[in-house]
Design an enzyme around this catalytic site. Sequence first.
Site, PDB file in Angstrom:
ATOM      1  N   ASP A  13       0.810  -1.223   0.000  1.00  0.00           N
ATOM      2  CA  ASP A  13       0.000   0.000   0.000  1.00  0.00           C
ATOM      3  C   ASP A  13       0.840   1.269   0.000  1.00  0.00           C
ATOM      4  OD1 ASP A  13      -2.286  -1.593   0.048  1.00  0.00           O
ATOM      5  OD2 ASP A  13      -2.252  -1.700   2.235  1.00  0.00           O
ATOM      6  N   LYS A  16       1.816   2.021  -5.096  1.00  0.00           N
ATOM      7  CA  LYS A  16       2.367   1.447  -6.332  1.00  0.00           C
ATOM      8  C   LYS A  16       1.469   1.718  -7.539  1.00  0.00           C
ATOM      9  CE  LYS A  16       2.350  -2.531  -4.293  1.00  0.00           C
ATOM     10  NZ  LYS A  16       2.022  -2.112  -2.919  1.00  0.00           N
ATOM     11  N   GLY A  40      -4.530  -4.257  -3.916  1.00  0.00           N
ATOM     12  CA  GLY A  40      -5.506  -3.198  -4.182  1.00  0.00           C
ATOM     13  C   GLY A  40      -4.722  -1.968  -4.579  1.00  0.00           C
ATOM     14  N   HIS A  41      -4.709  -1.663  -5.869  1.00  0.00           N
ATOM     15  CA  HIS A  41      -3.894  -0.559  -6.376  1.00  0.00           C
ATOM     16  C   HIS A  41      -4.814   0.564  -6.851  1.00  0.00           C
ATOM     17  CE1 HIS A  41      -0.303  -3.484  -7.205  1.00  0.00           C
ATOM     18  NE2 HIS A  41      -0.701  -3.475  -5.954  1.00  0.00           N
ATOM     19  N   GLN A 223       1.877  -6.121  -3.153  1.00  0.00           N
ATOM     20  CA  GLN A 223       2.375  -6.255  -1.775  1.00  0.00           C
ATOM     21  C   GLN A 223       3.693  -5.466  -1.629  1.00  0.00           C
ATOM     22  OE1 GLN A 223       1.271  -9.518  -3.386  1.00  0.00           O
ATOM     23  NE2 GLN A 223      -0.636  -8.589  -2.790  1.00  0.00           N
TER      24      GLN A 223
END
Length: 424
Positions: A13, A16, A40-41, A223
Amino acid sequence: MPATIVLGAQWGDEGKGRVVDFFSESADYVVRFQGGNNAGHTIVVGDQKLALSLIPSGILYPDCTPVIASGTVVDPSVLLAEMDMAAEKGLDPSRVKLSSNAHLIMPYHRKLDAAIERYLGKNQIGTTKKGIGPAYTDKFSRFGIRVQDLFDPKIFREKVEAALVDKNKILPRVYNTLPMEADEIVDEYLGFAERLEPHVADTSLLLHRAIEANEAVLFEGAQGTLLDIDHGTYPFVTSSNPTAGGAVIGSGVGPKAIDEVVGVAKAYISRVGTGPFPTELHDEIGDTMIELGGEYGTVTGRRRRCGWLDLVALRYAVRVNSLTNVFLTKMDILSAFDTIKVAVGYKAPEGDFDEFPDQQSVLYHCEPVYEELPGWGVDITGVRDFGDLPVEAQGYVQYIEDEIGVPIGWVSVGPERSQLVSRA
Ligand code: GDP
Ligand code: IMO
Ligand code: MG
């Protein structure tokens, strides 16, 4: 940037998605190489927000081909739903390429993930419950089922039935949950095959040819370094290699093909899930970071734990990834503080550490040694040139750069695409 890896330098988080979006403007391919929909990007363009879990963040640029490579684990229903979501937003998901060698997340993987966490009780890892760990476990046990198996119904059924022999003993006897039916799973998954088929490709060959032709390939880590199965805070990690080596293994290109490795780090640090976290703050400063930084999980909505930037950990990320550059995100959040601390070492009964300890226990009981730097106390979200940042903010960036020994090429000052200061 012929071949550039962008990866998380902390516990995930870091931002990225927005960084990959920034580099994607000049990329021909953007490649997810590990993990699955545990990621989750988030990308913010104008007042539009896009959260992606599997499709690479390059999807926003029509000339960029998004690739999901063989090192990933793919939940086909999630991928198809995400492609539908992208199409609704006016993006073109037909360009997405999916490796035939990527492993499938199966319904029993999701079920086992939840059951194992329940069983672990207070020792749970705090996984995203998306089936990531059990899917990689099956891959390494050689019980995994790959994307290519979807296109041979007979083999697919045999593999599901073989996997269920084992799972249907474990689910009821060990985890006290119901066994699963092969027919239901086979019908559901074979139903995905037709829609997935046009996307399936030999992505290793595709990327090899692209690199040979000097096209720009961007590898998008999910990650982060400290969640790496080999180099992270084991067992409180994910089940793949988010570090730079993972990009090579997980996409099937050789190490000499890589030109740059950009580590993404927040100007502070966060972690979601359990596990050691030396600079974690349990006070109003931590709460302020969470509230101002919007530190709630993109995938699970969980409140992220926050703390001061940890330079011991960041130096470690520089080392294990051969970082050539760092992209520092969320500098704007630090505007709230009069004084900013950064950890430069750890003190523990075992001794003083200025390198990340290889003994996990040290991380639990060490005290961070902090350097205090002056805050700047003004809004920096509108700044676009490094020289226009307050001197204290420039000093903060330069201090980190000196401590980690690699340049900080970019600093972001807000979530929106344009809110960044480029120094590269
Ligand atoms: P990722 O998993 O590394 O892609 O990061 P996430 O998307 O899960 O979390 C990063 C969050 O921070 C997202 O909500 C981004 O929109 C947001 N973000 C990224 N960069 C900045 C920044 O410079 N400032 C602020 N305030 N928010 C940012
Ligand atoms: P992005 O790509 C932050 C964490 C989980 C848990 C551990 C194992 O958005 O940075 P898993 O479901 O992977 O088996 O969970 O890893 N985790 C993440 N934390 N960002 C992520 O992805 C994460 N993906 C997994 O919270 O602690
Ligand atoms: Mg995220």
